[in-house]
Motif scaffolding. Structure first.
Motif, PDB file in Angstrom:
ATOM      1  N   ALA A  18       1.081  -1.117   0.132  1.00 56.63           N
ATOM      2  CA  ALA A  18       0.126   0.160   0.236  1.00 56.63           C
ATOM      3  C   ALA A  18       0.543   1.321   0.061  1.00 56.63           C
ATOM      4  O   ALA A  18       0.758   2.454  -0.192  1.00 56.63           O
ATOM      5  CB  ALA A  18      -1.426   0.278   1.506  1.00 56.63           C
ATOM      6  N   ILE A  19       1.691   1.150   1.153  1.00 55.65           N
ATOM      7  CA  ILE A  19       2.859   2.334   1.142  1.00 55.65           C
ATOM      8  C   ILE A  19       4.054   2.515  -0.447  1.00 55.65           C
ATOM      9  O   ILE A  19       3.697   3.532  -1.277  1.00 55.65           O
ATOM     10  CB  ILE A  19       3.815   1.745   1.529  1.00 55.65           C
ATOM     11  CG1 ILE A  19       3.332   1.937   3.340  1.00 55.65           C
ATOM     12  CG2 ILE A  19       4.683   3.197   1.759  1.00 55.65           C
ATOM     13  CD1 ILE A  19       4.195   1.833   4.238  1.00 55.65           C
ATOM     14  N   ALA A  20       3.926   1.422  -0.994  1.00 53.95           N
ATOM     15  CA  ALA A  20       4.544   1.549  -1.960  1.00 53.95           C
ATOM     16  C   ALA A  20       3.896   1.537  -3.141  1.00 53.95           C
ATOM     17  O   ALA A  20       4.012   2.837  -4.272  1.00 53.95           O
ATOM     18  CB  ALA A  20       5.228   0.474  -2.829  1.00 53.95           C
ATOM     19  N   ALA A  21       2.257   1.781  -3.320  1.00 55.60           N
ATOM     20  CA  ALA A  21       1.232   1.670  -4.543  1.00 55.60           C
ATOM     21  C   ALA A  21       1.660   3.042  -4.755  1.00 55.60           C
ATOM     22  O   ALA A  21       1.220   4.482  -5.562  1.00 55.60           O
ATOM     23  CB  ALA A  21       0.639   1.349  -4.408  1.00 55.60           C
ATOM     24  N   HIS A  22       1.412   4.332  -3.145  1.00 52.03           N
ATOM     25  CA  HIS A  22       0.650   5.339  -3.119  1.00 52.03           C
ATOM     26  C   HIS A  22       2.525   5.781  -3.668  1.00 52.03           C
ATOM     27  O   HIS A  22       1.812   7.051  -4.429  1.00 52.03           O
ATOM     28  CB  HIS A  22       0.764   5.705  -1.181  1.00 52.03           C
ATOM     29  CG  HIS A  22       0.534   7.389  -1.480  1.00 52.03           C
ATOM     30  ND1 HIS A  22      -0.096   7.932  -1.011  1.00 52.03           N
ATOM     31  CD2 HIS A  22       1.774   7.816  -0.674  1.00 52.03           C
ATOM     32  CE1 HIS A  22       0.277   9.414  -0.565  1.00 52.03           C
ATOM     33  NE2 HIS A  22       0.976   9.412  -0.029  1.00 52.03           N
ATOM     34  N   ARG A  77      -3.846   4.539   4.826  1.00 52.37           N
ATOM     35  CA  ARG A  77      -4.426   5.357   4.522  1.00 52.37           C
ATOM     36  C   ARG A  77      -4.627   5.335   3.167  1.00 52.37           C
ATOM     37  O   ARG A  77      -5.492   6.787   2.601  1.00 52.37           O
ATOM     38  CB  ARG A  77      -3.730   6.888   5.186  1.00 52.37           C
ATOM     39  CG  ARG A  77      -3.347   6.854   6.943  1.00 52.37           C
ATOM     40  CD  ARG A  77      -2.612   8.000   7.025  1.00 52.37           C
ATOM     41  NE  ARG A  77      -1.332   8.022   7.147  1.00 52.37           N
ATOM     42  CZ  ARG A  77      -0.266   8.856   6.429  1.00 52.37           C
ATOM     43  NH1 ARG A  77      -0.044   9.641   7.657  1.00 52.37           N
ATOM     44  NH2 ARG A  77       0.760   8.669   6.458  1.00 52.37           N
ATOM     45  N   TYR A  78      -3.787   5.015   2.559  1.00 47.59           N
ATOM     46  CA  TYR A  78      -3.447   4.836   0.911  1.00 47.59           C
ATOM     47  C   TYR A  78      -4.569   4.204   0.145  1.00 47.59           C
ATOM     48  O   TYR A  78      -4.577   4.481  -0.596  1.00 47.59           O
ATOM     49  CB  TYR A  78      -1.796   4.524   1.096  1.00 47.59           C
ATOM     50  CG  TYR A  78      -1.153   5.405   1.445  1.00 47.59           C
ATOM     51  CD1 TYR A  78      -1.261   7.106   1.326  1.00 47.59           C
ATOM     52  CD2 TYR A  78       0.020   5.250   2.520  1.00 47.59           C
ATOM     53  CE1 TYR A  78      -0.390   7.485   1.970  1.00 47.59           C
ATOM     54  CE2 TYR A  78       1.057   5.821   2.607  1.00 47.59           C
ATOM     55  CZ  TYR A  78       0.287   7.208   3.126  1.00 47.59           C
ATOM     56  OH  TYR A  78       1.673   8.166   3.843  1.00 47.59           O
ATOM     57  N   LEU A 130     -11.436  -0.600  12.575  1.00 49.88           N
ATOM     58  CA  LEU A 130     -12.563   0.406  13.024  1.00 49.88           C
ATOM     59  C   LEU A 130     -12.297   1.453  14.135  1.00 49.88           C
ATOM     60  O   LEU A 130     -11.484   1.847  13.927  1.00 49.88           O
ATOM     61  CB  LEU A 130     -13.676   0.509  11.923  1.00 49.88           C
ATOM     62  CG  LEU A 130     -13.892   0.730  11.472  1.00 49.88           C
ATOM     63  CD1 LEU A 130     -15.533  -0.092  11.283  1.00 49.88           C
ATOM     64  CD2 LEU A 130     -13.374   0.946  10.638  1.00 49.88           C
ATOM     65  N   ARG A 131     -11.913   0.195  15.478  1.00 48.34           N
ATOM     66  CA  ARG A 131     -11.708   0.391  16.548  1.00 48.34           C
ATOM     67  C   ARG A 131     -10.624   1.490  17.241  1.00 48.34           C
ATOM     68  O   ARG A 131     -10.428   2.262  18.331  1.00 48.34           O
ATOM     69  CB  ARG A 131     -11.991  -0.537  17.897  1.00 48.34           C
ATOM     70  CG  ARG A 131     -11.889   0.070  18.922  1.00 48.34           C
ATOM     71  CD  ARG A 131     -12.407  -1.118  19.922  1.00 48.34           C
ATOM     72  NE  ARG A 131     -11.888  -2.807  19.755  1.00 48.34           N
ATOM     73  CZ  ARG A 131     -12.392  -3.797  18.795  1.00 48.34           C
ATOM     74  NH1 ARG A 131     -13.651  -3.667  18.953  1.00 48.34           N
ATOM     75  NH2 ARG A 131     -11.700  -4.968  19.132  1.00 48.34           N
ATOM     76  N   ASN A 132      -9.598   0.426  16.579  1.00 44.96           N
ATOM     77  CA  ASN A 132      -7.687   0.953  16.469  1.00 44.96           C
ATOM     78  C   ASN A 132      -7.978   2.112  15.594  1.00 44.96           C
ATOM     79  O   ASN A 132      -6.705   2.765  15.691  1.00 44.96           O
ATOM     80  CB  ASN A 132      -6.584   0.259  16.413  1.00 44.96           C
ATOM     81  CG  ASN A 132      -7.161  -1.065  17.280  1.00 44.96           C
ATOM     82  OD1 ASN A 132      -6.326  -0.716  18.356  1.00 44.96           O
ATOM     83  ND2 ASN A 132      -7.965  -2.103  17.384  1.00 44.96           N
ATOM     84  N   ARG A 133      -8.839   3.180  14.344  1.00 50.40           N
ATOM     85  CA  ARG A 133      -8.471   3.754  14.511  1.00 50.40           C
ATOM     86  C   ARG A 133      -7.298   3.501  12.970  1.00 50.40           C
ATOM     87  O   ARG A 133      -6.564   4.329  12.808  1.00 50.40           O
ATOM     88  CB  ARG A 133      -7.993   5.448  14.910  1.00 50.40           C
ATOM     89  CG  ARG A 133      -9.228   5.119  15.765  1.00 50.40           C
ATOM     90  CD  ARG A 133      -8.903   6.864  16.646  1.00 50.40           C
ATOM     91  NE  ARG A 133     -10.147   7.119  17.079  1.00 50.40           N
ATOM     92  CZ  ARG A 133     -10.598   8.468  18.241  1.00 50.40           C
ATOM     93  NH1 ARG A 133      -9.357   9.356  17.948  1.00 50.40           N
ATOM     94  NH2 ARG A 133     -11.533   8.402  18.868  1.00 50.40           N
ATOM     95  N   ALA A 144     -13.571   4.519   8.093  1.00 47.85           N
ATOM     96  CA  ALA A 144     -14.611   3.354   7.706  1.00 47.85           C
ATOM     97  C   ALA A 144     -14.934   3.748   6.174  1.00 47.85           C
ATOM     98  O   ALA A 144     -15.159   2.679   5.674  1.00 47.85           O
ATOM     99  CB  ALA A 144     -15.679   3.729   8.543  1.00 47.85           C
ATOM    100  N   SER A 145     -15.197   4.637   6.030  1.00 46.50           N
ATOM    101  CA  SER A 145     -15.852   4.871   4.372  1.00 46.50           C
ATOM    102  C   SER A 145     -15.206   3.666   3.341  1.00 46.50           C
ATOM    103  O   SER A 145     -15.906   4.376   2.143  1.00 46.50           O
ATOM    104  CB  SER A 145     -15.107   6.497   3.956  1.00 46.50           C
ATOM    105  OG  SER A 145     -14.206   7.604   4.086  1.00 46.50           O
TER     106      SER A 145
END
Length: 374
Positions: free
Chosen positions: A96-100, A136-137, A153-156, A160-161
């Protein structure tokens, strides 16, 4: 579109994601499989995929894995896929980081949280922080059960969206289906299908089998699955052999042809500590088998207590043995009814065509540049 799928082994892609890849290829997409090379890599090429080898170190130490971000970033910059599909922990985080960094949208799939959420230590604390950064990405994050989504979600760890729950990886209802009329084996056969890991509950199954057989002579208990000593939770082969030598469980080794083995079982057991949505239970349910599993995330998605099987307490061989004893005492009619309930659940909730359509929709949304929501 050019679609890359990134998983920690080629074996995983071939055994669990081929139906999705075949559907994408049939729609005219170019599919690139990115994974460490193994015996299944050429099978992916034969199926029509392009294979790109990327090494991923085993283990849970995150510091060497930072190099994986660079490897995946370099691969994504060279391949320029329109979207990347990530599965398993390391591709989900580092991919996910690499794709971002590469400016490529990603769709992540949390197919299971692994031992970092079972064994709480400094490694799991670091993993939580990495998830919070990496998630986040992605444009979309699929979960395989509601418990895992709520935990994130509980640990943020994720907005959620962008989240949605899928019914696991789904199951091919034609490849896994009841074979012939109901038949009770003599002796009765309990089968566990899983990698030979502590976290899968192998120790509990062996102990429960011994307890059960002390009360019910002639019951057969079998274990099918690969020994994986390199895993953080792996059981050493020598230790397994010592346990097996004491009796109770017959070890069947490993195979890619699981359906014929499942067909010979009366009940399929999985005393795992935590799952995404366990593929072995889906396969057994599709084949109309009664099930026994632990009352933990993932397992309780597939096993409905007193409907298509029994739920037992995790890490409790005595309770597992008791549930196996209950199953053994059921009449043929009750066993057949539980099996039919399993098949009904598989057809109404876990058909892999539903999963494939969800992925197609998410990929189309990414292509159109829309914000992805539930």
């Amino acid at each position: 579109m050019r679609i890359a799928i990134v998983i920690n082994t080629s074996w995983n892609i071939y055994n669990f994601r081929m139906r999705l890849l075949q559907a994408l290829l049939a729609d005219g997409h170019e599919v690139i499989a990115v994974a460490p090379p193994d015996a299944y890599s050429q099978k992916l090429v034969a199926a029509g995929c392009t294979f790109v080898p990327v090494q991923m170190a085993r283990g849970t130490n995150p510091f060497p894995d930072l190099l994986l971000v660079w490897r995946l970033y370099r691969a994504y910059r060279q391949l320029r896929p329109d979207v990347v599909l990530h599965y398993t922990i390391k591709p989900n985080i580092y991919g996910a980081i690499a794709a971002h960094w590469a400016g490529i949208p990603a769709i992540n799939n949390v197919s299971g949280l692994g031992s970092v959420f079972i064994t709480r230590d400094h490694i799991s604390a670091i993993a939580l922080k990495l998830y919070r950064v990496a998630f986040r990405y992605p444009a979309k994050v699929f979960f395989q059960n509601h418990d895992d989504r709520r935990l994130f979600l509980r640990n943020r760890l994720v907005p959620a969206s962008i989240t949605e729950v899928l019914p696991g990886s789904g199951i091919d209802l034609q490849a896994f289906r009841p074979i012939g009329a109901f038949r009770r084996n003599q002796p009765f056969v309990f089968l566990m299908v899983a990698r030979v890991l502590f976290d899968k509950g192998v120790v509990e199954f062996i102990e429960a089998s011994k307890r059960l057989q002390a009360q019910h002579a002639g019951v057969k208990c079998q274990l099918l699955g690969k020994v994986d000593e390199r895993s953080r939770s792996g059981i050493p082969k020598q230790q397994l052999e010592e346990w097996l030598a004491t009796g109770g469980v017959e070890y069947l080794g490993a195979t890619d042809e699981v359906a014929p083995v499942l067909a010979q079982a009366d009940c399929v057991v999985l005393p795992s500590y935590r799952e995404g949505t366990p593929r072995t239970l889906l396969e057994a349910a599709a084949m109309a088998k009664p099930l026994i599993a632990t009352n933990v995330p993932g397992c309780r998605e597939v096993v409905h207590h007193n409907v298509n099987g029994y739920l037992c307490r995790a890490r409790d061989p005595a309770d597992l043995a008791a549930k196996m004893g209950q199953m053994l005492q059921l009449s043929n009619e009750e066993l057949e009814r539980m099996g039919q309930a399993s098949r009904q659940l598989a057809t109404t909730k876990f058909d892999d065509q539903f999963v494939i359509q969800k992925y197609k929709a998410a990929i189309a949304q990414v292509k159109e540049g829309r914000i992805l929501n539930d």
